[in-house]
Scaffold this active site. Sequence first.
Site, PDB file in Angstrom:
ATOM      1  N   ASP A  70     -60.781 -35.596 117.940  1.00 14.57           N
ATOM      2  CA  ASP A  70     -61.591 -34.321 118.080  1.00 14.57           C
ATOM      3  C   ASP A  70     -62.084 -33.809 116.498  1.00 14.57           C
ATOM      4  OD1 ASP A  70     -62.300 -31.440 118.653  1.00 14.57           O
ATOM      5  OD2 ASP A  70     -61.009 -31.629 120.426  1.00 14.57           O
ATOM      6  N   HIS A 105     -85.583 -24.894 100.347  1.00 14.71           N
ATOM      7  CA  HIS A 105     -86.061 -26.492 100.169  1.00 14.71           C
ATOM      8  C   HIS A 105     -85.080 -27.211 100.661  1.00 14.71           C
ATOM      9  CE1 HIS A 105     -88.834 -29.297  99.958  1.00 14.71           C
ATOM     10  NE2 HIS A 105     -88.101 -30.081  99.383  1.00 14.71           N
ATOM     11  N   TRP A 119     -90.827 -15.135 108.332  1.00 17.63           N
ATOM     12  CA  TRP A 119     -89.321 -15.995 108.237  1.00 17.63           C
ATOM     13  C   TRP A 119     -89.026 -16.117 106.930  1.00 17.63           C
ATOM     14  CZ3 TRP A 119     -86.850 -20.233 106.616  1.00 17.63           C
ATOM     15  CH2 TRP A 119     -87.857 -21.363 106.145  1.00 17.63           C
ATOM     16  N   GLU A 139     -82.868 -26.540 102.386  1.00 16.40           N
ATOM     17  CA  GLU A 139     -82.818 -26.183 104.122  1.00 16.40           C
ATOM     18  C   GLU A 139     -83.718 -27.064 104.867  1.00 16.40           C
ATOM     19  OE1 GLU A 139     -81.248 -24.102 106.214  1.00 16.40           O
ATOM     20  OE2 GLU A 139     -82.365 -24.211 108.165  1.00 16.40           O
ATOM     21  N   ARG A 198    -102.545 -18.122 106.871  1.00 20.23           N
ATOM     22  CA  ARG A 198    -101.740 -18.234 108.171  1.00 20.23           C
ATOM     23  C   ARG A 198    -101.156 -16.561 108.337  1.00 20.23           C
ATOM     24  NH1 ARG A 198     -96.207 -20.324 105.064  1.00 20.23           N
ATOM     25  NH2 ARG A 198     -95.268 -20.081 107.153  1.00 20.23           N
ATOM     26  N   THR A 217     -88.233 -40.470 100.717  1.00 20.00           N
ATOM     27  CA  THR A 217     -88.471 -40.490 102.091  1.00 20.00           C
ATOM     28  C   THR A 217     -89.478 -41.233 102.796  1.00 20.00           C
ATOM     29  OG1 THR A 217     -88.345 -38.086 101.367  1.00 20.00           O
ATOM     30  CG2 THR A 217     -89.067 -38.356 103.404  1.00 20.00           C
ATOM     31  N   SER A 223     -82.435 -43.312 113.108  1.00 21.71           N
ATOM     32  CA  SER A 223     -81.783 -44.493 112.688  1.00 21.71           C
ATOM     33  C   SER A 223     -80.621 -45.149 113.677  1.00 21.71           C
ATOM     34  CB  SER A 223     -80.999 -44.423 111.418  1.00 21.71           C
ATOM     35  OG  SER A 223     -81.945 -43.725 110.461  1.00 21.71           O
ATOM     36  N   HIS A 275     -90.154 -15.690 115.488  1.00 21.48           N
ATOM     37  CA  HIS A 275     -90.349 -17.169 116.171  1.00 21.48           C
ATOM     38  C   HIS A 275     -89.746 -18.211 114.979  1.00 21.48           C
ATOM     39  CE1 HIS A 275     -92.269 -21.048 117.231  1.00 21.48           C
ATOM     40  NE2 HIS A 275     -93.038 -20.830 116.194  1.00 21.48           N
ATOM     41  N   SER A 325     -71.317 -19.079 110.218  1.00 18.13           N
ATOM     42  CA  SER A 325     -71.266 -20.137 111.176  1.00 18.13           C
ATOM     43  C   SER A 325     -71.448 -21.243 110.878  1.00 18.13           C
ATOM     44  CB  SER A 325     -72.082 -19.629 112.387  1.00 18.13           C
ATOM     45  OG  SER A 325     -72.231 -20.854 113.189  1.00 18.13           O
ATOM     46  N   SER A 326     -72.593 -21.748 109.972  1.00 19.04           N
ATOM     47  CA  SER A 326     -73.110 -22.746 109.440  1.00 19.04           C
ATOM     48  C   SER A 326     -72.359 -23.450 108.315  1.00 19.04           C
ATOM     49  CB  SER A 326     -74.581 -22.680 108.674  1.00 19.04           C
ATOM     50  OG  SER A 326     -75.495 -22.416 109.649  1.00 19.04           O
ATOM     51  N   TYR A 340     -84.366 -30.030 104.211  1.00 18.61           N
ATOM     52  CA  TYR A 340     -83.669 -31.346 104.313  1.00 18.61           C
ATOM     53  C   TYR A 340     -82.583 -31.232 105.335  1.00 18.61           C
ATOM     54  CZ  TYR A 340     -86.715 -33.237 101.117  1.00 18.61           C
ATOM     55  OH  TYR A 340     -87.896 -33.713 100.159  1.00 18.61           O
ATOM     56  N   HIS A 346     -92.195 -25.760  94.283  1.00 24.05           N
ATOM     57  CA  HIS A 346     -93.480 -26.229  94.820  1.00 24.05           C
ATOM     58  C   HIS A 346     -94.006 -25.102  96.104  1.00 24.05           C
ATOM     59  CE1 HIS A 346     -91.161 -29.403  97.484  1.00 24.05           C
ATOM     60  NE2 HIS A 346     -91.526 -28.190  98.117  1.00 24.05           N
ATOM     61  N   HIS A 347     -93.146 -24.473  96.471  1.00 26.30           N
ATOM     62  CA  HIS A 347     -93.688 -23.603  97.553  1.00 26.30           C
ATOM     63  C   HIS A 347     -94.244 -22.235  97.066  1.00 26.30           C
ATOM     64  CE1 HIS A 347     -91.124 -25.391 100.863  1.00 26.30           C
ATOM     65  NE2 HIS A 347     -90.452 -25.684  99.881  1.00 26.30           N
ATOM     66  N   LYS A 360     -87.739 -44.649 103.871  1.00 26.34           N
ATOM     67  CA  LYS A 360     -87.050 -44.453 105.046  1.00 26.34           C
ATOM     68  C   LYS A 360     -88.190 -44.973 106.210  1.00 26.34           C
ATOM     69  CE  LYS A 360     -83.841 -40.975 104.146  1.00 26.34           C
ATOM     70  NZ  LYS A 360     -82.373 -41.600 104.458  1.00 26.34           N
TER      71      LYS A 360
END
Lengths: 528, 374, 60
Positions: free
Chosen positions: A103, A251, A139, A253, A448, A326, A266, A74, A167-168, A255, A300-301, A329
């Site tokens: 293009d 991290h 994950w 990622e 979790r 953040t 926006s 998932h 690909s990314s 963002y 921080h993770h 915004k």
Amino acid sequence: MTSISATEHHGPEKGLMRWILTTNHKDIGSMYLIFSLLMFFIGGSMALIIRMELVEPGLQVVQPEFFNQMTTMHGLIMVFGAVMPAFVGLANWMVPMMIGAPDMALPRLNNFSFWILPFAFTMMLSSLFMDGGAPNFGWTFYAPLSTTYAPPSVTFFIFAMHMAGVSSILGAINIIVTVMNMRAPAMTYMKMPLFVWTWLITAFLLIAVMPVLAGTVTMMLTDIHFGTSFFDAGGGGDPVLFQHLFWFFGHPEVYIMILPAFGIISQIVPTFSRKPLFGYPSMVYATSSIALLSFTVWAHHMFTVGLPLVGELFFMYATMLISVPTGVKVFNWVATMFRGSLTFETPMLFAIAFIVLFTIGGFSGLMLAISPADFQYHDTYFVVAHFHYVLVPGAVFSIMAATYYWLPKWTGYMYDEFLGKCHFWCSFIGLNLTFFPMHFVGLAGMPRRIPDYSLQFADFNMISSMGGFLFGFAQILFVIVIVKCVQGGKKAKAVCWEGAKGLEWSVPSPAPYHTFETPPNLPDEKYP
Amino acid sequence: MLAKIVASVFLFVITFLPRLSLADWAVNMTEGVTDVSRSVYSLHMQIFWICVAIAVVVFSVMLWSIIHHRKSAGAKAAQFHENTTIELLWTIIPIFILIAMAVPATATLIDMYDTKESDIDIQVTGYQWKWQYQYLSEDLAFFSNLATPKEQISNLAVKNANYLLEVDEPLVIPIGKKVRFLLTSNDVIHSWWVPAFAVKKDAIPGFINEAWTQVEEVGIYRGQCAELCGKDHGFMPIVVKAVPYEDYLVWVSDKKTIIAEQEAAAARVWTMAELMEQGEKVYQTNCAACHQPNGEGISPAFPALKGSVIATQDQQAHIDIVLNGKAGTAMQAYAAQLNAVDLAAVITYERNAWGNNTGDLIAPQYIQSLLKDK
Amino acid sequence: MRLWQVIKAVLAAFIGVQSEKNRQLDFQAQTPLPYIITGIILVVLFVLCLVLIVNYLVAF
């Protein structure tokens, strides 16, 4: 418009080959979006299996080993298969049209970077049918659970991640080159729409961190098959090294998945407020600094892995500080709405929900940054609630808002406003029912990634599950709205939203197959 | 239609309300029973109320705009789009709020990291899927397994009040003493978490992490493994019994006596029936999670024992794998975990249960001699 | 005084606030390179600052 005549004698090819060989940014954009919708449903059904198991204490529907495969797949499918390709799809469609380019700069690369994805995810999903089952280590695939103790399918997972990463990176290169070289002459950087700005910065982040992910999974690969011990203390390695590498990718990622969403919001909020975006320069500046600072907060993770005190304090302070740009915004969006002239079509409803719910996710993020308190939050449902609030009403809602916002431009027809609103309200209620109670069970002590839980968590879990099913089935409405809109309906005008500004609205609806073959002049109104 | 949908959702919720009202609606973090846990709780509440205050301001402005500045109410859009003063203001103020937050957080963190001068040291080792506790100054070690019966998990029996939060052997610590935990793991990463102490620390194979607590109230405190550690991650709870120091001393000596008696039992002769009975118990606690209660395993990670080569043919190979484990797999070395009687019993059981009728009886004395040689 | 302007622009980015007037000024630059380099240097400085503060606190 110049492009109409071009369409007539140089339209798309017919049949299947059009889609396989296409180099047209609109075709590729559509394929990305359809692919991500498909992945969204596959990942979503896995979420529903998870919620089904968690309706009541005890094991009812699935066994723990399959439950772990579901949570893992998932997460992977939603992050790498649904959210990221959806943003790339939106960028493919909209970036050339927003900057007045005919293009993408590298059309064949564009085709290639899309067609890698179906293969990557077919491989990833095929692991569900392999002996030993799909990846089951979450994950975040922490070693050594994902190396020494992993099912054999982990090798396929690693290869799929490599392919998705390629690909990314290719997609990101394409966007950078396009934005830097293909802008209409009058479109200076300072006039670029925020969606283009945020994507440009996101693309740099992607190029910076996807190789880190690729390196990490390669180290796993050699640990598993070639006897190295990067992540095995027995051979001089360190399992914690894996987490540092993963989150150094992970991290930024986060963002990558939220900056394009900031861009979309926006675009939408000013349109439906009929008022220019408040603090455009601040938004651009804040986005670029977030991109740089996002590289300084990864641990921080990992507050509970036993970082030294110095590290713990450093990452706590850095994380608290990064929350400020953040927050700014959010203030800017609210200030844009203030004293506007608001209407509430479906894209605006999704955008407002984004602002409110993303802010809630931001608050729980701030709470998680307080390291001593994180000792209680870490790896509980509080964290699950936090990142789902950031990703579902954040990333996913912004993608839905963008779809509703630009669907008339893509198809030439207005979507069914009533069904769109139904979809919004069902999703809104469903997701809050699902994820809000998770804050409570998390704080009360539910870890979790567990398939079964003790009795005191039963009630909130049942509510979560009911909300999950409401949210899940509401997405069928989304498909109905899109299909109806593709088939026909009220004709859309070129500028189908009263307050819409920008080059994409200067072409007719539907946008011709080829747009801006000669660079346009910018509209007169104040830009952006 | 919209109203209908909303109404049906409410109806759905209301239908479930009767069972929901039996609820224990715990919605917040526990205050816990230590100084540290209380200061964590107060940090949590402070930051929570700061967030609520900011939310009230931001969302009020938003709501005001939504109500008063809507086009249908005749609002004309203003065209202002920047104001550096106000932007600076709403940037600087949060920074100061955050600095104010960081001060108590730093103090608490420094306190949590001060593991010096402990009274008792306990090594906590995570295994897939149980905890081992070693009292370092006492020569006392034991495993703590989930005690909830399988029937309750598969909904064949009524669930206990402490469903999934109960163990066979709780960790016992004295109150009023500084207890230091040295955390490590035997296989994958686990995380040892007791909410009431605000202690959560990862147990990492090959490394030792430290944490400490000083409990003030007698009681039983429950927690769970917090880091995904494989199939039975949800089934390795932690139970800590905090008792007065004198009771703790009594418990230590009783516990040592019991363990010594169990080990002495290896010397006597055991009958087949005794070994099978004991073996089944040991198997259910230690082996059934992977090899399944019916011995059929879960292919391919957890091989079947029923009818398998290992459990029906070469006895020595069978004893060897149980005692020493198998490198690179989840199969652990049980020589370090079980005593000679339990080892002999479980091997005997595996060789005779589920139609594996080899008739082999493994004598505890023999296992004892193997363990001595090590 | 161009260096000072670049530093100011990057610092403004860190707190996420910039006025239209200064932005005009920033975007007249021919190349963004000085901004990017300054940005990276200031991030490193920011990290060093935090490390210093943290070390000071821990030594205490």
